[in-house]
Design a protein around this motif. Structure first.
Motif, PDB file in Angstrom:
ATOM      1  N   ARG A  16      -3.740  -9.717   2.607  1.00 29.40           N
ATOM      2  CA  ARG A  16      -3.993  -8.329   2.216  1.00 29.40           C
ATOM      3  C   ARG A  16      -5.451  -7.941   2.461  1.00 29.40           C
ATOM      4  N   GLU A  70      -8.087  -1.617   8.110  1.00 30.49           N
ATOM      5  CA  GLU A  70      -7.811  -0.198   7.887  1.00 30.49           C
ATOM      6  C   GLU A  70      -9.083   0.563   7.524  1.00 30.49           C
ATOM      7  N   LYS A  96       0.824  -1.207   0.000  1.00 34.68           N
ATOM      8  CA  LYS A  96       0.000   0.000   0.000  1.00 34.68           C
ATOM      9  C   LYS A  96       0.856   1.254   0.000  1.00 34.68           C
ATOM     10  N   SER A  97       0.221   2.358  -0.360  1.00 36.31           N
ATOM     11  CA  SER A  97       0.924   3.636  -0.448  1.00 36.31           C
ATOM     12  C   SER A  97       1.498   4.032   0.904  1.00 36.31           C
ATOM     13  N   GLU A 140       6.303  -8.422  -0.963  1.00 38.75           N
ATOM     14  CA  GLU A 140       5.346  -7.445  -0.444  1.00 38.75           C
ATOM     15  C   GLU A 140       5.968  -6.642   0.695  1.00 38.75           C
ATOM     16  N   ASP A 150       0.838  -0.905  -6.020  1.00 33.93           N
ATOM     17  CA  ASP A 150       0.138  -0.930  -4.734  1.00 33.93           C
ATOM     18  C   ASP A 150      -0.604  -2.244  -4.526  1.00 33.93           C
ATOM     19  N   ARG A 151      -0.420  -3.203  -5.421  1.00 37.07           N
ATOM     20  CA  ARG A 151      -1.058  -4.518  -5.305  1.00 37.07           C
ATOM     21  C   ARG A 151      -0.202  -5.556  -6.022  1.00 37.07           C
ATOM     22  N   GLN A 175      -5.908  -6.855   5.977  1.00 37.93           N
ATOM     23  CA  GLN A 175      -5.303  -5.541   6.181  1.00 37.93           C
ATOM     24  C   GLN A 175      -6.253  -4.438   5.721  1.00 37.93           C
ATOM     25  N   GLU A 176      -6.831  -4.628   4.549  1.00 38.13           N
ATOM     26  CA  GLU A 176      -7.716  -3.605   3.985  1.00 38.13           C
ATOM     27  C   GLU A 176      -8.989  -3.461   4.813  1.00 38.13           C
ATOM     28  N   ASN A 198       0.314   4.231   6.927  1.00 40.30           N
ATOM     29  CA  ASN A 198       0.981   5.160   6.025  1.00 40.30           C
ATOM     30  C   ASN A 198       2.038   5.951   6.805  1.00 40.30           C
TER      31      ASN A 198
END
Length: 566
Positions: free
Chosen positions: A550, A557, A259-260, A383, A360-361, A553-554, A429
């Motif tokens: 992932r 977040e 991710k960014s 990753e 980003d993926r 994680q998403e 981030n």
């Protein structure tokens, strides 16, 4: 001392260092695995590294720790020398079953002491307390470990360290680098991505003559100022391997995703900087995908007026020995640009030239034709995961120290409890984390609050974090938002049902309570009709999923962002 005993002694030294406070276990794992013991006596240890970067980094950051460990284990002050063995990386590669690669141009060529024109292999100092210094005319004096009583495991021709200083009794360990990096060169991992990338990607206008010497300005993002943690250790190691040995098939291409704001661009520019410094005969080109598209469009438009414009554009990238393209997902739905990248990719890799991509993926999740994603996946894929609390705290400390040096704020030190508060409440981030550090430092300096309290920091940063603690948040708020997000009822969330559709949201809710509320496990368990051991298990289960999955994680977040807005 035979090879097995020597390796056992070195393993014991590493274990001793890992027991010291403020030691980064991920750094030890990443760097000490690249060192090999060569000889050891009662007061001298010779190590070799595969390249100059590993040697210098360990000397700057952990030489004092190695000496301390040896003193603690033996009661004797040790002299420790680290030299470069260019063949070491080849041997490690061969032992791992990888294809044999040529010696790394990045590694310093073996430096031979000259005696009557003959090369003399390097061993260890005749007396451990005697410095190894440059000889007359800048040559290096040969030194012999055998004369000192050390028993070398093997004789290798290596670059001698310029100085091995005599060692007095070890000083108390502070956790600080032996030699602090220069202020101009330090920027924590992930500190700058897009803005730094945009500057680094500046290149001549399409169709104009391209002067390689003036193509791209140097970046301050290097391997030495990248903060290593469990979440990025593998990505760091693979990037370092590519920088030292560009073009090896096993890592060509290297695809870095995450991710960014996690440090992908930092690693890409660190690769470029390292190769530019150690292998200046190689031409490295860094391109942000958005900038690549812009230059492609300029060249296409100019083609009607200047037939050479498009040829010059393509030639600029075709002549690269190392091509780094950032944020490749930006090329989705841009077929012509994607085709151009694919042509460059195939041409360069076919010639054994290195390609590094970031996104980003993962490649399989980029919306491009299968032939692109399969080729992007044909080398090394790694990753960069969101940093854990320990890594974020290390970044906070590094950045706070650097700001204090660069801005003249040495009189202001962020208290430990505020540093931990920032680390615990910032999102994944890193830019958000660094911004919080900057806000606190400037408030301390310009408002005269050099003794800022944790309460003052909470007030200052109350609207800063996108995924941190909310002042008015309750367990009921978290339960409600989790129920809405996963479409489960409140009764089911608190029930004894153990189907995944219920158990997983329940674990997420318990995890978020632990992360966002200042309450013990016993209280969290009661909110879910469970005991504290169940709450501990739920938190551990989600933490493990966050390291590997992932999707989890998403989801976490997203829920943190929702809760931060309540």
């Amino acid at each position: 001392m035979d090879s097995e005993k020597l390796n056992d002694r070195w393993s014991a030294v590493k274990a001793q260092i890992l027991g010291y406070p403020d030691v980064n276990a991920a750094e030890i794992s990443a760097f000490f695995s690249r060192l090999e013991p060569q000889a050891m006596s009662d007061s001298f240890l010779m190590l070799t590294a595969g390249n100059e970067f590993i040697k210098t980094w360990v000397e700057d950051h952990y030489l004092a720790s190695i000496q301390r460990a040896l003193f603690d284990m033996t009661g004797t002050p040790f002299a420790v020398a680290i030299a470069v063995d260019p063949t070491q990386e080849q041997r490690q590669t061969a032992q791992a079953g990888a294809a044999t690669a040529a010696p790394s141009p990045a590694a310093a060529a073996p430096v031979m002491a000259q005696a009557a024109g003959a090369a003399v292999p390097l061993a260890a100092p005749a007396t451990p307390a005697t410095p190894v210094t440059a000889g007359a005319g800048g040559g290096l004096n040969p030194v012999s470990a055998v004369a000192a009583g050390a028993e070398p495991c093997q004789v290798v021709e290596v670059a001698a360290p310029s100085t091995v200083a005599p060692v007095a009794a070890p000083q108390p360990f502070s956790g600080a680098p032996a030699t602090p990096p220069s202020p101009a060169s330090v920027a924590p991992a992930g500190a700058i991505e897009t803005s730094e990338a945009s500057r680094a990607a500046a290149s001549p206008a399409a169709g104009s003559p391209m002067d390689p010497a003036a193509e791209q300005p140097a970046s301050t993002l290097t391997f030495s100022n990248f903060v290593i943690g469990e979440s990025n250790q593998m990505a760091y190691s693979m990037a370092n391997e590519v920088a030292g040995n560009p073009g090896r098939p096993i890592f060509n291409p290297l695809f870095i995703y995450g991710k960014s704001g996690l440090g992908k661009t930092h690693l890409m520019l660190a690769i470029k900087n390292y190769i530019d410094k150690t292998q200046p005969h190689l031409r490295t080109v860094y391109a942000d995908s958005a900038d690549f598209v812009s230059k492609y469009m300029e060249a296409s438009v100019a083609h009607d007026r200047e037939k050479a414009s498009f040829k010059n554009f393509k030639h600029y990238y075709e002549e690269a020995d190392v091509l780094l393209i950032d944020d490749i997902q930006y090329l989705q739905n841009k077929k012509q640009c994607l085709d151009m990248v694919f042509q460059l990719f195939n041409s360069l890799t076919a010639q054994g030239k290195q390609v590094v991509l970031s996104a980003d993926r993962a490649p399989k999740n980029i919306d491009v034709d299968d032939r692109y994603s399969s080729r992007f996946s044909s080398g090394g894929i790694v990753e960069v995961r969101p940093p854990d609390i320990e890594t974020k705290l290390a970044i906070v400390k590094r950045f706070a120290e650097e700001c204090s040096r660069n801005e003249g704020f040495s009189q202001c030190a962020i208290p430990d409890d505020i540093q931990m508060y920032i680390a615990e409440n910032s999102s994944s981030n890193i830019r958000e984390l660094l911004s919080a550090v900057t806000n606190v430092l400037y408030r301390m300096v310009f408002s005269g609050q050099s003794d800022m309290t944790i309460e003052g920091a909470r007030v200052l940063l109350e609207n800063h974090f996108s995924g941190g603690m909310s002042r008015n948040l309750s367990a009921e708020d978290i339960q409600r938002e989790v129920e809405n997000f996963f479409k489960v009822s409140h009764a089911d969330l608190l029930s004894a049902k153990r189907s995944r559709s219920i158990a997983y949201p329940r674990q997420i809710a318990i995890y978020l309570c632990r992360q966002l509320l200042d309450v013990p496990y016993e209280d969290i368990g009661r909110k879910f009709n469970r005991d504290h051991s169940t709450a501990i298990y739920a938190v551990g289960a989600i933490e493990e999923k966050l390291k590997k999955e992932r999707d989890v994680q998403e989801e976490v977040e997203t829920l943190q962002k929702i809760l931060s807005e309540l």
